[in-house]
Design an enzyme around this catalytic site. Structure first.
Site, PDB file in Angstrom:
ATOM      1  N   GLY A   1       0.833  -1.336   0.116  1.00 25.00           N
ATOM      2  CA  GLY A   1       0.015   0.230  -0.045  1.00 25.00           C
ATOM      3  C   GLY A   1       1.064   1.270  -0.326  1.00 25.00           C
ATOM      4  O   GLY A   1       0.844   2.116  -1.111  1.00 25.00           O
TER       5      GLY A   1
ATOM      6  N   ASP B   1      12.519 -12.635  -2.260  1.00 23.37           N
ATOM      7  CA  ASP B   1      12.197 -12.268  -0.785  1.00 23.37           C
ATOM      8  C   ASP B   1      13.585 -11.913  -0.082  1.00 23.37           C
ATOM      9  O   ASP B   1      14.604 -11.894  -0.548  1.00 23.37           O
ATOM     10  CB  ASP B   1      12.226 -13.987  -0.382  1.00 23.37           C
ATOM     11  CG  ASP B   1      11.599 -13.730   0.910  1.00 23.37           C
ATOM     12  OD1 ASP B   1      10.254 -14.212   1.101  1.00 23.37           O
ATOM     13  OD2 ASP B   1      12.167 -13.882   2.101  1.00 23.37           O
TER      14      ASP B   1
ATOM     15  N   SER C   1       5.991   2.069  13.065  1.00 20.95           N
ATOM     16  CA  SER C   1       4.430   2.378  13.054  1.00 20.95           C
ATOM     17  C   SER C   1       4.093   2.774  14.388  1.00 20.95           C
ATOM     18  O   SER C   1       4.638   2.556  15.280  1.00 20.95           O
ATOM     19  CB  SER C   1       3.824   0.819  12.934  1.00 20.95           C
ATOM     20  OG  SER C   1       2.332   0.871  13.125  1.00 20.95           O
TER      21      SER C   1
ATOM     22  N   TYR D   1       3.311  -7.411  15.948  1.00 19.44           N
ATOM     23  CA  TYR D   1       3.503  -6.679  14.774  1.00 19.44           C
ATOM     24  C   TYR D   1       4.225  -5.325  15.230  1.00 19.44           C
ATOM     25  O   TYR D   1       5.308  -5.104  14.908  1.00 19.44           O
ATOM     26  CB  TYR D   1       2.236  -6.246  13.920  1.00 19.44           C
ATOM     27  CG  TYR D   1       2.284  -5.031  13.094  1.00 19.44           C
ATOM     28  CD1 TYR D   1       3.267  -4.961  12.007  1.00 19.44           C
ATOM     29  CD2 TYR D   1       1.601  -3.808  13.478  1.00 19.44           C
ATOM     30  CE1 TYR D   1       3.253  -3.930  11.132  1.00 19.44           C
ATOM     31  CE2 TYR D   1       1.868  -2.828  12.528  1.00 19.44           C
ATOM     32  CZ  TYR D   1       2.606  -2.720  11.503  1.00 19.44           C
ATOM     33  OH  TYR D   1       2.629  -1.634  10.560  1.00 19.44           O
TER      34      TYR D   1
ATOM     35  N   LYS E   1       8.050  -3.760  15.075  1.00 19.41           N
ATOM     36  CA  LYS E   1       8.596  -2.186  14.999  1.00 19.41           C
ATOM     37  C   LYS E   1       9.599  -1.732  15.989  1.00 19.41           C
ATOM     38  O   LYS E   1      10.543  -0.985  15.647  1.00 19.41           O
ATOM     39  CB  LYS E   1       7.478  -1.384  14.741  1.00 19.41           C
ATOM     40  CG  LYS E   1       6.223  -1.836  13.460  1.00 19.41           C
ATOM     41  CD  LYS E   1       7.293  -1.787  12.128  1.00 19.41           C
ATOM     42  CE  LYS E   1       6.532  -2.207  11.001  1.00 19.41           C
ATOM     43  NZ  LYS E   1       7.050  -2.033   9.775  1.00 19.41           N
TER      44      LYS E   1
ATOM     45  N   ARG F   1     -11.242   7.004  14.162  1.00 21.77           N
ATOM     46  CA  ARG F   1      -9.765   7.207  14.591  1.00 21.77           C
ATOM     47  C   ARG F   1      -9.122   7.822  13.509  1.00 21.77           C
ATOM     48  O   ARG F   1      -7.853   8.722  13.890  1.00 21.77           O
ATOM     49  CB  ARG F   1      -9.393   5.970  15.000  1.00 21.77           C
ATOM     50  CG  ARG F   1      -7.811   5.723  15.227  1.00 21.77           C
ATOM     51  CD  ARG F   1      -7.446   4.353  15.800  1.00 21.77           C
ATOM     52  NE  ARG F   1      -6.107   4.357  15.771  1.00 21.77           N
ATOM     53  CZ  ARG F   1      -5.250   3.918  15.035  1.00 21.77           C
ATOM     54  NH1 ARG F   1      -5.599   3.660  13.995  1.00 21.77           N
ATOM     55  NH2 ARG F   1      -3.931   3.917  15.260  1.00 21.77           N
TER      56      ARG F   1
HETATM   57  C1  15L Z   1      -0.433   0.068  10.603  1.00 25.33           C
HETATM   58  O1  15L Z   1       0.888   0.050  11.286  1.00 25.33           O
HETATM   59  C2  15L Z   1      -0.842  -0.799   9.699  1.00 25.33           C
HETATM   60  O2  15L Z   1      -0.114  -1.220   9.000  1.00 25.33           O
HETATM   61  C3  15L Z   1      -2.055  -0.402   8.718  1.00 25.33           C
HETATM   62  O3  15L Z   1      -2.550  -1.373   8.509  1.00 25.33           O
HETATM   63  C4  15L Z   1      -3.073   0.722   9.799  1.00 25.33           C
HETATM   64  O4  15L Z   1      -3.827  -0.425  10.508  1.00 25.33           O
HETATM   65  C5  15L Z   1      -2.317   1.583  10.753  1.00 25.33           C
HETATM   66  O5  15L Z   1      -1.180   0.948  11.398  1.00 25.33           O
HETATM   67  C6  15L Z   1      -3.222   2.137  11.723  1.00 25.33           C
HETATM   68  O6  15L Z   1      -2.791   2.085  12.781  1.00 25.33           O
HETATM   69  O7  15L Z   1      -4.288   2.644  11.392  1.00 25.33           O
END
Ligand code: 15L
Length: 263
Positions: free
Chosen positions: A15, A49, A109, A137, A141, A175
């Site tokens: 994305g 990969d 993130s 996840y 990060k 949000r």
């Molecule tokens: C992220 O880190 C995700 O990759 C994305 O898909 C969203 O969910 C985003 O956070 C978010 O917090 O909105």
């Protein structure tokens, strides 16, 4: 650096990668694309990969900066996160070190600090809050940010870690009226992070100039000169008519990571 800088984009099919493939050439970069999935219309992209050490080394040769986006972008079983995000990011840094690349822009993130609560006094959450991952996840990060710090201190590779909010064409939830990063601001932010004159490891939030934001944009301004131009507010009326305002006991309101804290 030469006049036309070459940037390696890992996760170029995803994305954020898709937005950056559209915006970064406008800032004058030549892009080298890397993804495990083929990218329609991009026959020169490297389809491999991150575990393919040879392909990664070849893609890394001669680039001025790496924008590392590859990996799983949401919660997943730990073994999958371990391979794709933790080992994958290590492989990118090792390849960057071996190739002499001096700048990495790391797609971190908000979920690295997802359990950080909304300050009751209305102040902004700074980029210096301690790690509080909300998922495996988010934990990956945190690892990526710490790996960036290690490679900065030990090997002199400077990294800007972008704690990206919600990077989509439009905000999709209430949000996201606070956490949205517009595709155009994403391009501005990554361009600023590639070119910033700095050493070491730095963390900034990646969001637009949203009226409802509660994460501090100041470090991005100060360090990178990142001036977001977009605001999610024009989407508010439609989203609020559909879903209503968030209540204060809703994790989407109360935590940086929103619903990820309940996954
Ligand atoms: C992220 O880190 C995700 O990759 C994305 O898909 C969203 O969910 C985003 O956070 C978010 O917090 O909105």
């Amino acid at each position: 650096m030469g006049a036309r800088r070459t940037v390696l984009l890992t996760g170029a099919a995803g994305g954020v990668g898709t937005f950056l493939r559209a915006s970064l050439p406008g800032y004058g970069y030549a892009l080298r694309l890397f993804d495990k999935a083929p990218i329609p219309g991009e026959p020169a992209a490297v389809v491999a990969d991150l575990a393919d050490t040879e392909a990664l080394a070849a893609a890394m040769a001669g680039v001025d900066a790496v924008v590392h986006l590859a990996g799983i972008a949401s919660e997943a079983p730990f073994p999958d996160v371990l391979t794709a995000n933790i080992e994958g990011t290590y492989r990118v840094y090792e390849a960057a070190r071996a190739a002499g690349v001096r700048r990495v822009v790391y797609a971190s993130s908000n979920h690295a600090v997802g359990y950080t609560g909304r300050p009751a006094d209305g102040s902004l959450v700074g980029a210096d809050v301690p790690h509080r991952p909300d998922t495996y996840y988010g934990l990956s990060k945190c690892f990526g940010e710490d790996l960036a710090a290690l490679y900065a201190d030990k090997h002199g590779i400077s990294t800007v870690s972008l704690r990206i909010g919600s990077c989509f064409a439009e905000p999709r939830t209430v949000r996201m009226l606070a956490t949205w990063l517009s595709p155009a601001d994403c391009g501005r932010l990554v361009h600023a992070a590639i070119g910033a004159e700095l050493s070491g490891h730095h963390v900034v939030f990646g969001i637009s100039a949203n009226t409802r934001r509660w994460w501090d944009l100041e470090p991005g301004r100060r360090l990178l000169g990142y001036e977001p131009q977009d605001d999610a507010e024009p989407y508010a009326a439609k989203l609020l008519a559909e879903h209503g305002e968030l209540t204060s006991d809703d994790p989407e309101f109360g935590y940086v990571g929103g619903a990820f804290t309940t996954m």
